[in-house]
Scaffold this motif. Sequence first.
Motif, PDB file in Angstrom:
ATOM      1  N   ALA A   1      -2.114   6.652 -44.527  1.00  0.00           N
ATOM      2  CA  ALA A   1      -3.252   6.251 -45.741  1.00  0.00           C
ATOM      3  C   ALA A   1      -4.605   7.128 -45.748  1.00  0.00           C
ATOM      4  N   GLY A   2      -4.656   7.706 -44.440  1.00  0.00           N
ATOM      5  CA  GLY A   2      -6.130   8.315 -44.031  1.00  0.00           C
ATOM      6  C   GLY A   2      -5.915   9.513 -44.623  1.00  0.00           C
ATOM      7  N   GLY A   3      -4.499  10.065 -44.956  1.00  0.00           N
ATOM      8  CA  GLY A   3      -4.406  11.675 -45.506  1.00  0.00           C
ATOM      9  C   GLY A   3      -4.616  12.625 -44.123  1.00  0.00           C
ATOM     10  N   PRO A   4      -4.722  13.923 -44.550  1.00  0.00           N
ATOM     11  CA  PRO A   4      -4.927  14.824 -43.568  1.00  0.00           C
ATOM     12  C   PRO A   4      -6.325  14.511 -42.653  1.00  0.00           C
ATOM     13  N   GLN A   5      -7.254  14.019 -43.233  1.00  0.00           N
ATOM     14  CA  GLN A   5      -8.555  13.813 -42.419  1.00  0.00           C
ATOM     15  C   GLN A   5      -8.209  13.121 -41.157  1.00  0.00           C
ATOM     16  N   SER A   6      -7.081  12.057 -41.136  1.00  0.00           N
ATOM     17  CA  SER A   6      -7.139  11.357 -39.931  1.00  0.00           C
ATOM     18  C   SER A   6      -6.366  11.880 -38.920  1.00  0.00           C
ATOM     19  N   TYR A   7      -5.739  13.014 -39.108  1.00  0.00           N
ATOM     20  CA  TYR A   7      -5.292  14.059 -38.027  1.00  0.00           C
ATOM     21  C   TYR A   7      -6.115  14.234 -37.023  1.00  0.00           C
ATOM     22  N   ASP A   8      -5.801  14.207 -35.698  1.00  0.00           N
ATOM     23  CA  ASP A   8      -6.637  14.390 -34.618  1.00  0.00           C
ATOM     24  C   ASP A   8      -6.048  15.480 -33.719  1.00  0.00           C
ATOM     25  N   PRO A   9      -6.259  16.716 -33.817  1.00  0.00           N
ATOM     26  CA  PRO A   9      -5.522  18.031 -33.282  1.00  0.00           C
ATOM     27  C   PRO A   9      -5.991  17.594 -31.755  1.00  0.00           C
ATOM     28  N   THR A  10      -6.919  17.085 -30.817  1.00  0.00           N
ATOM     29  CA  THR A  10      -7.156  16.921 -29.640  1.00  0.00           C
ATOM     30  C   THR A  10      -5.924  16.269 -28.753  1.00  0.00           C
ATOM     31  N   ILE A  11      -5.114  15.589 -29.605  1.00  0.00           N
ATOM     32  CA  ILE A  11      -3.920  15.153 -28.534  1.00  0.00           C
ATOM     33  C   ILE A  11      -3.264  16.129 -27.947  1.00  0.00           C
TER      34      ILE A  11
ATOM     35  N   ALA B   1       1.594   1.730 -33.113  1.00  0.00           N
ATOM     36  CA  ALA B   1       1.592   0.419 -33.547  1.00  0.00           C
ATOM     37  C   ALA B   1       2.053   0.354 -35.020  1.00  0.00           C
ATOM     38  N   ARG B   2       0.864   0.957 -35.778  1.00  0.00           N
ATOM     39  CA  ARG B   2       0.885   0.987 -37.272  1.00  0.00           C
ATOM     40  C   ARG B   2       2.193   1.414 -37.809  1.00  0.00           C
ATOM     41  N   TYR B   3       2.847   2.556 -37.191  1.00  0.00           N
ATOM     42  CA  TYR B   3       3.975   2.943 -37.576  1.00  0.00           C
ATOM     43  C   TYR B   3       5.164   2.321 -37.470  1.00  0.00           C
ATOM     44  N   ASP B   4       5.074   1.626 -36.103  1.00  0.00           N
ATOM     45  CA  ASP B   4       6.235   0.680 -35.775  1.00  0.00           C
ATOM     46  C   ASP B   4       6.355  -0.395 -36.786  1.00  0.00           C
ATOM     47  N   ARG B   5       5.272  -1.053 -37.281  1.00  0.00           N
ATOM     48  CA  ARG B   5       5.079  -2.137 -38.206  1.00  0.00           C
ATOM     49  C   ARG B   5       5.498  -1.582 -39.909  1.00  0.00           C
ATOM     50  N   PHE B   6       4.714  -0.498 -39.963  1.00  0.00           N
ATOM     51  CA  PHE B   6       4.625  -0.281 -41.751  1.00  0.00           C
ATOM     52  C   PHE B   6       5.699   1.223 -41.846  1.00  0.00           C
ATOM     53  N   GLY B   7       5.904   1.781 -40.823  1.00  0.00           N
ATOM     54  CA  GLY B   7       6.581   3.074 -40.913  1.00  0.00           C
ATOM     55  C   GLY B   7       5.912   4.354 -41.547  1.00  0.00           C
TER      56      GLY B   7
ATOM     57  N   ALA C   1       5.290  18.300 -34.268  1.00  0.00           N
ATOM     58  CA  ALA C   1       3.871  18.258 -33.928  1.00  0.00           C
ATOM     59  C   ALA C   1       3.265  16.932 -34.598  1.00  0.00           C
ATOM     60  N   GLU C   2       3.744  16.768 -35.807  1.00  0.00           N
ATOM     61  CA  GLU C   2       3.332  15.425 -36.558  1.00  0.00           C
ATOM     62  C   GLU C   2       3.891  14.238 -36.033  1.00  0.00           C
ATOM     63  N   ALA C   3       5.098  14.212 -35.727  1.00  0.00           N
ATOM     64  CA  ALA C   3       5.523  12.906 -34.797  1.00  0.00           C
ATOM     65  C   ALA C   3       4.884  12.581 -33.687  1.00  0.00           C
ATOM     66  N   TYR C   4       4.708  13.780 -32.794  1.00  0.00           N
ATOM     67  CA  TYR C   4       3.867  13.493 -31.635  1.00  0.00           C
ATOM     68  C   TYR C   4       2.300  13.052 -31.972  1.00  0.00           C
ATOM     69  N   SER C   5       1.631  13.729 -32.977  1.00  0.00           N
ATOM     70  CA  SER C   5       0.337  13.144 -33.188  1.00  0.00           C
ATOM     71  C   SER C   5       0.410  11.746 -33.609  1.00  0.00           C
ATOM     72  N   VAL C   6       1.294  11.062 -34.129  1.00  0.00           N
ATOM     73  CA  VAL C   6       1.304   9.893 -34.261  1.00  0.00           C
ATOM     74  C   VAL C   6       1.847   8.959 -33.097  1.00  0.00           C
ATOM     75  N   LEU C   7       3.100   9.107 -32.625  1.00  0.00           N
ATOM     76  CA  LEU C   7       3.484   8.422 -31.167  1.00  0.00           C
ATOM     77  C   LEU C   7       2.691   8.548 -30.035  1.00  0.00           C
ATOM     78  N   ALA C   8       1.799   9.660 -30.098  1.00  0.00           N
ATOM     79  CA  ALA C   8       1.042   9.797 -28.705  1.00  0.00           C
ATOM     80  C   ALA C   8      -0.085   8.993 -28.667  1.00  0.00           C
ATOM     81  N   ASP C   9      -0.489   8.169 -29.868  1.00  0.00           N
ATOM     82  CA  ASP C   9      -1.510   7.719 -30.049  1.00  0.00           C
ATOM     83  C   ASP C   9      -1.213   6.130 -30.229  1.00  0.00           C
ATOM     84  N   SER C  10      -1.532   5.294 -29.542  1.00  0.00           N
ATOM     85  CA  SER C  10      -1.054   4.001 -29.281  1.00  0.00           C
ATOM     86  C   SER C  10      -1.443   3.210 -30.540  1.00  0.00           C
ATOM     87  N   ASP C  11      -2.521   3.380 -31.179  1.00  0.00           N
ATOM     88  CA  ASP C  11      -2.886   2.622 -32.410  1.00  0.00           C
ATOM     89  C   ASP C  11      -1.968   3.218 -33.788  1.00  0.00           C
ATOM     90  N   LYS C  12      -1.843   4.340 -33.769  1.00  0.00           N
ATOM     91  CA  LYS C  12      -1.056   4.979 -34.745  1.00  0.00           C
ATOM     92  C   LYS C  12       0.378   4.665 -34.522  1.00  0.00           C
TER      93      LYS C  12
END
Length: 381
Positions: free
Chosen positions: A76-86, A64-70, A51-62
């Motif tokens: 950096a945003g902590g739990p507050q950056s998590y968007d369950p609506t995906i 892109a950041r993951y591909d660049r910085f891991g 679920a965590e992996a999909y929450s990142v890879l399903a978001d194009s912006d996240k």
Amino acid sequence: MAKRDYYEVLGVDRAAAEQDIKRAYRKQALKHHPDRNPGDAKAEEQFKEAAEAYSVLADSDKRARYDRFGHQGVSAGGPQSYDPTIFADFGDLFSNLGDVFGFGDILGGRGRRGGPQRGSDLRYDLEIPFEESFKGTETSIQIPRDETCETCSGSGAAPGTQPETCTDCSGRGQLRYQQGFFTVARPCPHCRGTGRVIKTPCTACRGQGRIAQERTLKIKIPAGIDNGQQIRLYGEGEHGLAGGPTGDLYVVVHVTEHPFFKRQGDDLYMQMPVTYPALALGTRLQVPTPAGNEVGLDVPPGTASGTRLRVRGKGMPSVQGRGKGDLYVQVTVQVPKKLTKEQRAALEQLADVMPMGKPKPTEPEEDEDRSVFDKVKDLFG
């Protein structure tokens, strides 16, 4: 413990398309879902990881950041950056398996499992001959289905007793746990998600509230019904649970093929073998119809073999009651394999007066050699 690579978690390549990522996550979610693996802590962790992996890879912006910085690029945003609506695209997945991480609330929620549930729809395949599809018919079928238990009136409890509210979940059918920013909802193990406990089960249905019965139904088959069409009988499916509505019965009609009538829509097609003299001189044929009678059909002199002639209003009746289709008769030359002496003599005499022609090249018309410009000039004067 170091986090695994998100692409590795979902089992996809780094160049995977959005649909491939979604498909991979659905597969992982079904495999490791807590409802399918009760008490398996490892499966639960794998589900959260997917679920965590999909929450990142399903978001194009996240992504892109993951591909660049891991992992540092998306943490950096902590739990507050998590968007369950995906996970809204997976409403069908979680509605079947149960609320996990609070997705059921995000997707609009659903009723308590112990509440009224609609009975299942049933299907019955019925085969009828072509003649009955033309005229319509009435037939009887036997349907096995689950019906409300008459002994306990569907409650599942023995007569004189009533189901009691589950004390563990207070009748909600679910137990919810808060784990960080996740809300985990699981079926109550005491009442199995029903919200009620039956201490004295009904002996007739063994506490199920329904019992298997066989029911005989009469069905009217409308005239003109086509192969594969279905008839819906409202309320003739399985009975619901806890007072829920009854499902429906779908009767799928299969029409056997006719020896020579072929159906296309409401029109019928058939072939009629005739002799060469009949086509050359013209004749009147007696054509059979699906109604069982015959109609006259005039064949004009000089009709070519393979010509289709139409008989209006002699096709299949419209199942909506909007008249009838047409009957198309294709006349074809019938060449006899054996001839009597008289037939052979007559044909030989015909062959003498109608010798076989020789092919000759087609000569172009006079104006075919003229230019397009000349033809346009003639057209406009």
